[in-house]
Design a protein around this motif. Structure first.
Motif, PDB file in Angstrom:
ATOM      1  N   TRP A 132       0.627  -1.250  -0.009  1.00 28.79           N
ATOM      2  CA  TRP A 132      -0.006   0.085   0.112  1.00 28.79           C
ATOM      3  C   TRP A 132       0.993   1.189  -0.065  1.00 28.79           C
ATOM      4  CZ3 TRP A 132      -3.733   1.399   4.652  1.00 28.79           C
ATOM      5  CH2 TRP A 132      -4.314   2.480   4.378  1.00 28.79           C
ATOM      6  N   ILE A 133       1.817   1.205   0.829  1.00 24.92           N
ATOM      7  CA  ILE A 133       2.612   2.313   1.052  1.00 24.92           C
ATOM      8  C   ILE A 133       3.633   2.874  -0.250  1.00 24.92           C
ATOM      9  CG2 ILE A 133       4.806   3.357   2.119  1.00 24.92           C
ATOM     10  CD1 ILE A 133       3.759   2.393   4.739  1.00 24.92           C
ATOM     11  N   GLY A 134       3.876   1.606  -0.829  1.00 25.72           N
ATOM     12  CA  GLY A 134       4.911   1.457  -2.276  1.00 25.72           C
ATOM     13  C   GLY A 134       4.124   2.015  -3.252  1.00 25.72           C
ATOM     14  N   GLY A 135       2.597   1.764  -3.323  1.00 31.59           N
ATOM     15  CA  GLY A 135       1.789   2.098  -4.286  1.00 31.59           C
ATOM     16  C   GLY A 135       1.591   3.387  -4.447  1.00 31.59           C
ATOM     17  N   ALA A 136       1.144   4.040  -3.068  1.00 32.40           N
ATOM     18  CA  ALA A 136       1.052   5.388  -2.709  1.00 32.40           C
ATOM     19  C   ALA A 136       2.340   6.315  -3.202  1.00 32.40           C
ATOM     20  CB  ALA A 136       0.675   5.632  -1.274  1.00 32.40           C
ATOM     21  N   LEU A 137       3.630   5.771  -2.853  1.00 30.92           N
ATOM     22  CA  LEU A 137       4.632   6.649  -3.337  1.00 30.92           C
ATOM     23  C   LEU A 137       4.807   6.534  -4.767  1.00 30.92           C
ATOM     24  CD1 LEU A 137       7.262   5.396  -0.527  1.00 30.92           C
ATOM     25  CD2 LEU A 137       6.134   7.761  -0.700  1.00 30.92           C
ATOM     26  N   TRP A 138       4.423   5.579  -5.253  1.00 29.48           N
ATOM     27  CA  TRP A 138       4.694   5.362  -6.774  1.00 29.48           C
ATOM     28  C   TRP A 138       3.589   6.524  -7.501  1.00 29.48           C
ATOM     29  CZ3 TRP A 138       8.051   4.425 -10.297  1.00 29.48           C
ATOM     30  CH2 TRP A 138       7.476   4.154 -11.585  1.00 29.48           C
ATOM     31  N   GLU A 139       2.428   6.560  -7.038  1.00 30.56           N
ATOM     32  CA  GLU A 139       1.408   7.384  -7.651  1.00 30.56           C
ATOM     33  C   GLU A 139       1.862   9.023  -7.268  1.00 30.56           C
ATOM     34  OE1 GLU A 139      -1.053   7.027  -9.451  1.00 30.56           O
ATOM     35  OE2 GLU A 139      -0.479   4.811  -9.552  1.00 30.56           O
ATOM     36  N   MET A 140       2.529   9.069  -6.147  1.00 34.62           N
ATOM     37  CA  MET A 140       2.820  10.587  -5.789  1.00 34.62           C
ATOM     38  C   MET A 140       4.064  10.984  -6.872  1.00 34.62           C
ATOM     39  SD  MET A 140       2.908  10.884  -1.724  1.00 34.62           S
ATOM     40  CE  MET A 140       4.201  11.812  -1.859  1.00 34.62           C
ATOM     41  N   PHE A 141       5.000   9.792  -7.193  1.00 37.20           N
ATOM     42  CA  PHE A 141       6.199  10.375  -7.925  1.00 37.20           C
ATOM     43  C   PHE A 141       5.537  10.569  -9.372  1.00 37.20           C
ATOM     44  CE2 PHE A 141       9.243   8.181 -10.838  1.00 37.20           C
ATOM     45  CZ  PHE A 141      10.137   9.305 -10.704  1.00 37.20           C
ATOM     46  N   LYS A 142       4.590   9.593  -9.787  1.00 36.67           N
ATOM     47  CA  LYS A 142       4.005   9.982 -11.217  1.00 36.67           C
ATOM     48  C   LYS A 142       3.466  11.095 -11.222  1.00 36.67           C
ATOM     49  CE  LYS A 142       1.678   6.352 -12.008  1.00 36.67           C
ATOM     50  NZ  LYS A 142       0.908   5.117 -12.603  1.00 36.67           N
ATOM     51  N   GLU A 143       2.860  11.709 -10.436  1.00 45.19           N
ATOM     52  CA  GLU A 143       2.099  13.242 -10.397  1.00 45.19           C
ATOM     53  C   GLU A 143       3.061  13.945 -10.286  1.00 45.19           C
ATOM     54  OE1 GLU A 143      -0.489  13.235  -7.155  1.00 45.19           O
ATOM     55  OE2 GLU A 143      -1.744  11.739  -7.814  1.00 45.19           O
ATOM     56  N   TRP A 144       4.170  13.920  -9.530  1.00 45.92           N
ATOM     57  CA  TRP A 144       4.975  14.820  -9.588  1.00 45.92           C
ATOM     58  C   TRP A 144       5.886  15.113 -10.876  1.00 45.92           C
ATOM     59  CZ3 TRP A 144      10.571  14.070  -9.734  1.00 45.92           C
ATOM     60  CH2 TRP A 144      11.341  15.031  -9.602  1.00 45.92           C
ATOM     61  N   ARG A 145       6.238  13.748 -11.500  1.00 48.74           N
ATOM     62  CA  ARG A 145       6.722  13.955 -12.714  1.00 48.74           C
ATOM     63  C   ARG A 145       6.083  14.451 -13.824  1.00 48.74           C
ATOM     64  NH1 ARG A 145       8.641   8.050 -14.799  1.00 48.74           N
ATOM     65  NH2 ARG A 145       6.345   8.042 -14.858  1.00 48.74           N
ATOM     66  N   ALA A 146       4.719  14.276 -14.009  1.00 49.57           N
ATOM     67  CA  ALA A 146       3.863  14.800 -14.915  1.00 49.57           C
ATOM     68  C   ALA A 146       3.661  16.420 -14.511  1.00 49.57           C
ATOM     69  CB  ALA A 146       2.251  14.360 -14.789  1.00 49.57           C
ATOM     70  N   LYS A 147       3.720  16.789 -13.307  1.00 47.21           N
ATOM     71  CA  LYS A 147       3.655  18.204 -13.094  1.00 47.21           C
ATOM     72  C   LYS A 147       5.091  19.017 -13.402  1.00 47.21           C
ATOM     73  CE  LYS A 147       2.466  21.253  -8.918  1.00 47.21           C
ATOM     74  NZ  LYS A 147       2.435  21.199  -7.600  1.00 47.21           N
ATOM     75  N   LYS A 148       6.039  18.180 -13.153  1.00 47.04           N
ATOM     76  CA  LYS A 148       7.254  18.814 -13.497  1.00 47.04           C
ATOM     77  C   LYS A 148       7.436  18.895 -15.130  1.00 47.04           C
ATOM     78  CE  LYS A 148      12.220  18.194 -12.778  1.00 47.04           C
ATOM     79  NZ  LYS A 148      13.263  17.168 -12.253  1.00 47.04           N
ATOM     80  N   GLN A 149       6.886  18.007 -16.077  1.00 46.56           N
ATOM     81  CA  GLN A 149       6.968  17.926 -17.339  1.00 46.56           C
ATOM     82  C   GLN A 149       5.922  19.109 -17.798  1.00 46.56           C
ATOM     83  OE1 GLN A 149       5.961  14.025 -18.747  1.00 46.56           O
ATOM     84  NE2 GLN A 149       8.202  13.299 -18.302  1.00 46.56           N
ATOM     85  N   GLN A 150       4.919  19.053 -17.189  1.00 49.41           N
ATOM     86  CA  GLN A 150       3.958  20.200 -17.650  1.00 49.41           C
ATOM     87  C   GLN A 150       4.670  21.547 -17.299  1.00 49.41           C
ATOM     88  OE1 GLN A 150       0.220  20.339 -15.216  1.00 49.41           O
ATOM     89  NE2 GLN A 150      -0.678  20.626 -17.276  1.00 49.41           N
ATOM     90  N   GLN A 151       5.195  21.917 -16.235  1.00 45.72           N
ATOM     91  CA  GLN A 151       5.841  23.229 -16.006  1.00 45.72           C
ATOM     92  C   GLN A 151       6.867  23.370 -17.000  1.00 45.72           C
ATOM     93  OE1 GLN A 151       7.023  22.983 -12.093  1.00 45.72           O
ATOM     94  NE2 GLN A 151       4.846  23.633 -11.323  1.00 45.72           N
ATOM     95  N   SER A 152       7.786  22.254 -17.450  1.00 41.02           N
ATOM     96  CA  SER A 152       9.067  22.854 -18.471  1.00 41.02           C
ATOM     97  C   SER A 152       8.334  22.966 -19.870  1.00 41.02           C
ATOM     98  CB  SER A 152       9.881  21.487 -18.315  1.00 41.02           C
ATOM     99  OG  SER A 152       9.300  20.445 -18.677  1.00 41.02           O
ATOM    100  N   ALA A 153       7.327  22.359 -20.201  1.00 41.32           N
ATOM    101  CA  ALA A 153       6.609  22.440 -21.565  1.00 41.32           C
ATOM    102  C   ALA A 153       6.078  23.854 -21.692  1.00 41.32           C
ATOM    103  CB  ALA A 153       5.892  21.489 -21.603  1.00 41.32           C
TER     104      ALA A 153
END
Length: 55
Positions: free
Chosen positions: A34-55
């Motif tokens: 459960w914790i691993g899945g939550a961390l993975w989802e947070m990482f994916k959201e952070w990566r998408a947010k970072k890509q959206q800001q750089s574009a």
């Protein structure tokens, strides 16, 4: 010599101990998943947010 009620008490103790062990084992595995899945989802959201800001 061990009497029958003592034998039943010992079997009950072993049953409770075994159930407790497997419940603990299951909960540790489930919480880790459960914790691993939550961390993975947070990482994916952070990566998408970072890509959206750089574009």
């Amino acid at each position: 010599m061990v009497e029958f009620p003592q034998y039943l008490g010992f079997l009950l103790f072993l049953t409770v101990l075994t159930i407790g062990f497997w419940l603990l084992f299951f909960l540790v595995a489930f919480v880790q998943y459960w914790i691993g899945g939550a961390l993975w989802e947070m990482f994916k959201e952070w990566r998408a947010k970072k890509q959206q800001q750089s574009a």
